[in-house]
Scaffold this active site. Structure first.
Site, short mmCIF file in Angstrom:
data_model
loop_
_atom_site.label_atom_id
_atom_site.label_comp_id
_atom_site.label_asym_id
_atom_site.label_seq_id
_atom_site.Cartn_x
_atom_site.Cartn_y
_atom_site.Cartn_z
N TYR A 85 0.84 -1.21 0.00
CA TYR A 85 0.00 0.00 0.00
C TYR A 85 0.87 1.25 0.00
O TYR A 85 0.56 2.23 -0.68
CB TYR A 85 -0.93 0.01 1.23
CG TYR A 85 -1.92 1.15 1.16
CD1 TYR A 85 -3.15 1.00 0.55
CD2 TYR A 85 -1.59 2.42 1.66
CE1 TYR A 85 -4.04 2.05 0.44
CE2 TYR A 85 -2.47 3.48 1.56
CZ TYR A 85 -3.71 3.29 0.95
OH TYR A 85 -4.58 4.34 0.83
N PHE A 137 -7.91 22.10 -24.18
CA PHE A 137 -8.16 20.67 -24.32
C PHE A 137 -9.38 20.36 -23.45
O PHE A 137 -9.55 20.96 -22.38
CB PHE A 137 -6.96 19.79 -23.95
CG PHE A 137 -7.29 18.34 -24.17
CD1 PHE A 137 -7.43 17.84 -25.45
CD2 PHE A 137 -7.56 17.49 -23.10
CE1 PHE A 137 -7.83 16.53 -25.67
CE2 PHE A 137 -7.95 16.18 -23.32
CZ PHE A 137 -8.09 15.70 -24.61
N THR A 138 -10.20 19.41 -23.88
CA THR A 138 -11.51 19.18 -23.26
C THR A 138 -11.43 19.00 -21.73
O THR A 138 -12.01 19.78 -20.97
CB THR A 138 -12.16 17.93 -23.89
OG1 THR A 138 -11.23 16.85 -23.84
CG2 THR A 138 -12.54 18.21 -25.34
N ASP A 228 1.27 20.73 -20.03
CA ASP A 228 0.62 19.45 -20.31
C ASP A 228 1.61 18.67 -21.17
O ASP A 228 1.75 18.91 -22.37
CB ASP A 228 -0.70 19.69 -21.05
CG ASP A 228 -1.43 18.39 -21.33
OD1 ASP A 228 -0.79 17.32 -21.27
OD2 ASP A 228 -2.64 18.43 -21.63
N LYS A 271 -0.25 8.04 -23.31
CA LYS A 271 0.21 8.39 -24.65
C LYS A 271 1.70 8.06 -24.78
O LYS A 271 2.06 6.90 -24.98
CB LYS A 271 -0.05 9.88 -24.93
CG LYS A 271 -1.50 10.19 -25.25
CD LYS A 271 -2.38 10.27 -24.06
CE LYS A 271 -3.73 10.89 -24.35
NZ LYS A 271 -4.58 10.91 -23.15
N ARG A 395 -13.74 16.08 -33.30
CA ARG A 395 -13.04 17.13 -32.56
C ARG A 395 -13.47 18.46 -33.15
O ARG A 395 -12.74 19.12 -33.88
CB ARG A 395 -11.51 16.99 -32.65
CG ARG A 395 -10.93 15.75 -32.02
CD ARG A 395 -10.59 15.85 -30.54
NE ARG A 395 -11.69 15.73 -29.62
CZ ARG A 395 -11.55 15.31 -28.36
NH1 ARG A 395 -10.39 14.92 -27.90
NH2 ARG A 395 -12.58 15.27 -27.53
N PHE A 462 -19.18 15.13 -25.70
CA PHE A 462 -18.77 14.31 -26.86
C PHE A 462 -18.66 12.83 -26.52
O PHE A 462 -18.81 11.98 -27.39
CB PHE A 462 -17.44 14.82 -27.45
CG PHE A 462 -16.30 14.78 -26.47
CD1 PHE A 462 -16.09 15.82 -25.58
CD2 PHE A 462 -15.42 13.70 -26.46
CE1 PHE A 462 -15.04 15.77 -24.67
CE2 PHE A 462 -14.36 13.66 -25.55
CZ PHE A 462 -14.18 14.70 -24.66
C1 LIG Z 1 -3.52 16.84 -24.46
C2 LIG Z 1 -4.20 16.00 -23.42
N1 LIG Z 1 -4.21 16.40 -22.15
C3 LIG Z 1 -4.81 15.69 -21.18
C4 LIG Z 1 -5.47 14.51 -21.46
C5 LIG Z 1 -6.20 13.77 -20.36
O1 LIG Z 1 -5.58 12.60 -20.06
P1 LIG Z 1 -6.35 11.26 -19.62
O2 LIG Z 1 -7.19 10.81 -20.75
O3 LIG Z 1 -5.24 10.32 -19.26
O4 LIG Z 1 -7.19 11.59 -18.43
C6 LIG Z 1 -5.48 14.04 -22.77
C7 LIG Z 1 -6.17 12.77 -23.10
O5 LIG Z 1 -6.68 12.52 -24.15
C8 LIG Z 1 -4.83 14.80 -23.78
O6 LIG Z 1 -4.82 14.41 -25.07
#
Ligand SMILES: Cc1ncc(COP(=O)(O)O)c(C=O)c1O
Length: 471
Positions: A85, A137-138, A228, A271, A395, A462
Site C-alpha cells: 500500500y 483541451f476538453t 501538459d 500516450k 473534434r 462528446f
Molecule cells: C492533451 C491531453 N491532455 C490531457 C489529457 C487527459 O488525459 P487522460 O485521458 O489520461 O485523463 C489528454 C487525453 O486525451 C490529452 O490528449
C-alpha cells in the site's frame, strides 16, 4: 515483370526506407463485421463512435490514449509489481524516471492525466482567475472551469487555420498573453497552461524559441508555467526536425531543456509512455508539492501510488525510457505522416502540417454543405465507420461544448474528425486500408446529410451524446 511506378515507402519520401525499432511477438485477432451490421451498430450507438462496442470495430483510431502495445520489457515489469500500500519500490523507479528524463524535482502519481489536471487546478486556481493556454483541451479546460477558472486561448492565429503550414502551430502568441495580463492584472492570472503538442490544433508542436520567450515574459510578471506534457516526446521530435539549433540533439535532450523552462507538468502516461493506464503531476516548488501530495490522498490514493497498481508504475517507468528513444518517436510520427501524405496526395482536406499523433480531417471542407450545428465532423466519423469499420472521433463543435455563460454551443474555427494512431499497434497495411476508406467516403461526400443531437449530457458531452440523421 517490372513497374517503375511502384515505390517503397522510403522512395515515396525520397530517402532510404527504415522500419519500426521492434518486431511483433504477440497478436490479437481482428474481425470485420458486415456493412449491414455496421450500419445497425452506429444507429444503436446514436452515431457516436464512443458508444460503439470495440468488437464491432475493425481498425480502431478512436484515440492513441491507453491503446499502445507494451514491450516485453514492460510486461516483465508488470511481473515485478510491488503491491505494498505504501512505499512501493515501483513508485521510486517511476520517480527516478520522471526526474531523469523531465528534470522536475517532485512527483505525484495519478490514475491518468485528468486526475493530475484535477489536482493542479483545484490547488492553484482561485475562483475568478484567468488561465491562458495554447488552445483548450476538453478535460483540461473543464477542470480549470470546475476550479472557478476562466480559460483564455492565447495560441497563435495560424493554429485556427487548417491550411496554414506554420511549422510550430502550437506556439503561444506572446502579445495576446501580455495584453491579457495587463488587462486583467497579474494577480488575476492563475498560471500559463502550456501544451506540447497541441491536440485540438491537430497535434501541432511548440518551438523551443517560443517556450524560451514565454519563460522570459512570465518571469517578468511572476507567472508560473505548467506544462501538459502528454505528447512532449513528439513535440521534442518536431523541434529536432524543424529548429536549426536542435538538429544534432536527441529527443531526450530536447525534452529536458524544454521542461527546464516550465515550473511543472501534468502527464497522461497513456500516450508517450506506452502504457494502458497511468499519469503523474510533477513540480519544482516544495510548498506546492506538499499541498498536492496531501490532496492526492483524497481523490486518487496514497502519494506513492495515486490510483495505480505497483505493476502499472513499473511498466510506466520502463515506458518513459523506451518511448523517448529517437527511433521510437521517428517511427511513430512517421506512420502518422505516411497516412497524411497519402490523403494529401488525393487532395483530401486535412490539417497541415501533419501532426504527431493523428490525422485530422477538415470536416468543414469535406462537407461544405453541412452547417456546423448539424455536426459535420460527427457525421464524418459515423460515415467512415459504416464504410470501412474504421473508428475515429469528432473534434469540433461537439467536443467544444457550451459556453458556461450563455449556454450556446461554442463554434470552434476547427471542425475536425480525428484519426489517432495507437503506438506500435497497426501495420502499414492497416494504414493503407484506412486511407482507402477515407477516400471512399470523400468520393461520395456530396450525398451525405448531417445529424441532429437528441441527447446531451452535462459534462464532456462528446463522450456520451447521441445523434440522429437529419435525412
Ligand atoms: C492533451 C491531453 N491532455 C490531457 C489529457 C487527459 O488525459 P487522460 O485521458 O489520461 O485523463 C489528454 C487525453 O486525451 C490529452 O490528449
Amino acid at each position: 515483370m517490372s513497374d517503375s511506378t511502384l515505390h517503397t515507402m522510403g522512395q515515396q519520401f525520397g530517402r532510404r526506407s527504415w522500419a519500426e525499432p521492434w518486431k511483433i511477438k504477440m497478436v490479437e485477432p481482428l474481425q470485420m463485421i458486415s456493412e449491414e451490421d455496421r450500419s445497425r451498430a452506429i444507429e444503436v450507438a446514436g452515431h457516436n463512435t464512443f458508444l460503439l462496442r470495440s468488437e464491432d470495430v475493425y481498425i480502431d483510431l478512436l484515440t492513441d490514449s491507453g491503446t499502445s502495445a507494451m514491450s516485453d520489457r514492460q510486461w516483465a515489469g508488470i511481473m515485478l509489481g510491488d503491491e505494498a500500500y505504501a512505499g512501493s519500490r515501483n513508485f521510486y523507479n517511476l520517480e527516478d524516471a520522471v526526474r531523469d528524463y523531465y528534470g522536475y524535482k517532485h512527483v505525484v502519481p495519478t490514475h491518468q492525466g485528468r486526475g493530475a489536471e484535477h489536482l493542479i487546478s483545484q490547488t492553484v486556481i482561485k475562483p475568478g482567475q484567468f488561465v491562458p493556454g495554447n488552445m483548450y483541451f476538453t478535460t483540461t479546460r473543464l477542470h480549470q472551469e470546475l476550479a472557478g477558472g476562466i480559460f483564455v486561448d492565447v495560441i497563435i492565429d495560424e493554429a485556427h487555420d487548417p491550411n496554414d503550414e506554420h511549422p510550430f502551430k502550437g506556439d503561444v502568441n506572446l502579445e495576446k498573453l501580455e495584453s491579457l495580463i495587463l488587462e486583467k492584472g497579474v494577480e488575476n492570472i492563475a498560471y500559463m497552461s502550456l501544451a506540447g503538442t497541441v491536440n485540438m490544433a491537430g497535434g501541432q508542436p511548440v518551438s523551443m524559441a517560443n517556450v524560451k520567450a514565454l519563460r522570459a515574459l512570465c518571469d517578468r510578471y511572476g507567472i508560473p508555467i505548467y506544462l501538459d506534457a502528454t505528447r512532449m516526446f513528439e513535440n521534442a521530435y518536431f523541434i529536432q526536425q524543424r529548429e536549426e539549433d536542435y538538429r544534432q540533439k536527441s529527443v531526450a535532450e530536447i525534452l529536458k531543456e524544454f521542461c527546464q523552462y516550465t515550473d511543472g507538468a501534468w502527464m497522461s502516461s497513456k500516450k508517450d509512455h506506452l502504457v494502458n493506464i497511468g499519469g503523474w503531476l510533477a513540480v519544482n516548488d516544495p510548498d506546492l508539492f506538499d499541498q498536492l501530495r496531501n490532496r492526492v490522498v483524497i481523490y486518487e490514493g496514497l502519494h506513492t501510488y495515486g490510483g495505480m497498481a505497483g505493476r502499472d508504475m513499473e511498466a510506466l517507468a520502463v515506458g518513459i525510457a523506451e518511448g523517448v528513444q529517437d527511433d521510437q518517436v521517428r517511427a511513430r510520427v512517421g506512420q502518422v505522416e505516411y497516412l497524411g501524405t497519402l490523403l494529401l496526395n488525393w487532395d483530401i482536406p486535412i490539417v497541415k502540417p501533419v501532426g504527431g499523433h493523428a490525422i485530422f480531417l477538415d470536416a468543414k471542407s469535406f462537407y461544405p454543405h453541412i452547417a456546423q450545428d448539424q455536426f459535420p465532423a460527427q457525421t464524418l466519423a459515423s460515415q467512415l465507420y459504416v464504410d470501412s469499420g474504421v473508428r475515429g472521433m469528432e473534434r469540433g463543435i461537439v467536443s467544444a461544448g457550451r459556453d458556461p455563460e450563455t449556454g450556446d454551443h461554442r463554434y470552434p474555427a476547427l471542425e475536425l474528425m480525428r484519426l489517432a494512431v495507437p503506438r506500435r499497434v497497426y501495420t502499414q497495411a492497416h494504414i493503407d486500408v484506412v486511407a482507402e476508406g477515407v477516400k471512399t467516403v470523400f468520393d461520395s461526400r456530396e450525398d451525405t446529410v448531417g445529424l441532429k443531437m437528441v441527447y446531451e449530457p452535462e459534462y464532456l458531452r462528446f463522450f456520451q451524446a447521441r445523434f440522429e440523421s437529419v435525412g
